[in-house]
Design a protein around this motif. Structure first.
Motif, mmCIF file in Angstrom:
data_model
loop_
_atom_site.group_PDB
_atom_site.id
_atom_site.type_symbol
_atom_site.label_atom_id
_atom_site.label_comp_id
_atom_site.label_asym_id
_atom_site.label_seq_id
_atom_site.Cartn_x
_atom_site.Cartn_y
_atom_site.Cartn_z
ATOM 1 N N LEU B 2 0.831 -1.200 0.000
ATOM 2 C CA LEU B 2 0.000 0.000 0.000
ATOM 3 C C LEU B 2 0.867 1.251 0.000
ATOM 4 C CD1 LEU B 2 -2.578 -1.097 2.706
ATOM 5 C CD2 LEU B 2 -2.979 -0.941 0.256
ATOM 6 N N GLU B 4 0.472 3.864 1.664
ATOM 7 C CA GLU B 4 0.695 4.328 3.032
ATOM 8 C C GLU B 4 1.915 3.640 3.658
ATOM 9 O OE1 GLU B 4 -1.161 6.760 4.082
ATOM 10 O OE2 GLU B 4 -0.077 6.926 5.974
ATOM 11 N N GLU B 5 2.063 2.369 3.334
ATOM 12 C CA GLU B 5 3.206 1.638 3.885
ATOM 13 C C GLU B 5 4.515 2.177 3.339
ATOM 14 O OE1 GLU B 5 2.480 -2.815 4.506
ATOM 15 O OE2 GLU B 5 1.208 -2.303 2.806
ATOM 16 N N GLN B 8 5.318 5.346 5.130
ATOM 17 C CA GLN B 8 5.856 5.096 6.463
ATOM 18 C C GLN B 8 7.315 4.675 6.395
ATOM 19 O OE1 GLN B 8 4.653 5.659 9.450
ATOM 20 N NE2 GLN B 8 2.780 6.498 8.592
ATOM 21 N N THR B 12 10.429 6.679 8.025
ATOM 22 C CA THR B 12 11.288 6.036 9.023
ATOM 23 C C THR B 12 12.750 6.130 8.609
ATOM 24 O OG1 THR B 12 9.494 4.493 9.458
ATOM 25 C CG2 THR B 12 11.660 3.922 10.321
ATOM 26 N N LYS B 131 17.956 6.323 21.320
ATOM 27 C CA LYS B 131 18.889 5.196 21.230
ATOM 28 C C LYS B 131 18.714 4.341 22.478
ATOM 29 C CE LYS B 131 21.197 7.345 17.828
ATOM 30 N NZ LYS B 131 21.609 6.874 16.509
#
Lengths: 249, 249
Positions: B2, B4-5, B8, B12, B131
DNA sequence: ATATTATTTGCTGTTTTATGCAATTTTATT
DNA sequence: AATAAAATTGCATAAAACAGCAAATAATAT
């Protein structure tokens, strides 16, 4: 197969995988793609998931940046923040606590007001740093990863050496008779130090956290001078606090 | 997959590395470069990142320099950061200075290395806080609005009470014979305090700042143990530093 | 129980959106 | 200026969304 069952299956799949494809669902449930599309459309309208081209994704999956808590809670926090901001006086020396409510408060501080702000919250400091008339002083110490605030001896030590006119603390759990509490010992220690360092303490508190307690005690209710919630209080409700020297706002 | 994925994933990657190349993303997601380009364009319009020629960079890198529109503009700083990161040893107690180069260094610290980090920079603290194996200790004090670091007596005071194995300072202006300088008196004071608080000092320095001086002196060149630049040094260049006890890297 | 109404479902054709490819233009670097 | 990489544009294809319709099913009234 009932519509409700399909909805349940779709939601379960979305929760499980963070996303689903309409085609997968159609095959799995053995219904037409149009039916699935209509189901997902309904679920989207009910805010149970988010419909996207070709599938649906979980609401929690949408963003990893600004923790998108539910919109209702955010609006409550903004109401509280606005009320609290109206208490600010030009030239004051204040302290701002960590947490989302206090962050909202920091955001809402007018650009023209002149302040000296102590804080131990990294996000609050970042926000305040963009206000031209606010001098920011950060309370150093060990950083608590989740809370994004300083904790520990170094922080309480530094707090013991300062004095502010007002502190705005956004602490969690308030019980009228027992007082303020929290579940994290380290955080309780700094909050105690903050209250000690301030002439007046303002508590920002969402009403749903009223009348709940946790493990560790921060202070009695009458250590608080003003309590700000999102509610409009009527006389009956105010009576609960009448015996304590707390100003409800 | 998708849309949207993909979005993301891109976000990231940008958060993690500050910069991504469209070609890398295309390969990783197994889609055409055109698709990636369109995705990045959308994310740019949503202000989730900044699209530049050849890739995308994280927001917060709004270095308002006029022609910072290429993906490699950061590369000098990233080269330095990578070199410096190779010096890190597990379990070390270090200090990280403010400034964009040091921020780059903080970002590039591997997730698996265990460290205790002192810092006086708000952005560095935010980065380090993500971290999992880094314990962050913030040096408190007054916040300098532009530099986003703590300055003043409170900071130098706290620094005088700590000792770290290595400090990584990203100070400005280096002259081989005269030493390190800066134009801000307050910043010079904290940098002096940092050097005093560290057993070894590593200087992160872009080569263009070599052989320039400013008003206030921080220290002599041989107060620095290691100097990291983006260059590969040849013997002739190294000779300049041969009389000083500085390790060039 | 039966008829009537309302809802749901799947199908059809149409429109929109997403994606990759090729040709051209723009941008960055030597 | 020359070159290579990237951006843009237009286009073709395929997938998805949409709207309308009719059959099937469920709900309700008689």
């Amino acid at each position: 197969m009932l519509k409700e069952e399909r909805h349940q299956t779709i939601l379960t799949q979305v929760e499980l995988h963070n996303r689903v494809l309409l085609t997968d669902i159609a095959e799995r449930l053995d219904v037409s793609i149009d039916t699935v599309r209509r189901d997902v459309k309904e679920l989207d309208q009910e805010s149970k998931l988010r419909k996207v081209h070709g599938g649906a994704i979980s609401l929690g999956y949408t963003t990893n940046s600004t923790r998108n808590n539910n919109i209702y809670a955010l609006s409550q926090k903004i109401i509280i923040a606005e009320k609290a901001a109206s208490l600010l006086k030009n030239g004051a020396v204040i302290f701002i606590d960590g947490g989302t409510t206090c962050l909202e408060f920091a955001r809402i501080i007018p650009l023209d007001i002149q302040l000296t702000c102590f804080t131990l919250s990294l996000p609050v400091a970042m926000v305040l740093n963009n206000k031209p008339n606010v001098e920011v002083i950060f309370v150093g110490g060990q950083i608590s990863r989740e809370a994004q605030i300083t904790i520990g001896a170094m922080a309480t030590n530094m707090l013991s050496e300062i004095k502010v006119d007002y502190s705005f603390i956004g602490t969690g759990y308030v019980d009228v008779s027992y007082g303020l509490t929290d579940f994290d010992w380290d955080i309780v220690q700094v909050k105690k130090a903050v209250i000690k360092a301030s002439k007046k303490t303002v508590l920002l508190c969402i009403s749903e956290k009223l009348n709940s307690q946790h493990r560790y005690k921060i202070c009695d209710i009458n250590a608080i001078d003003t309590m700000v919630t999102e509610l409009d209080w009527n006389d009956d409700q105010l009576k609960l606090f009448s015996s304590h020297d707390v100003h409800i706002f």
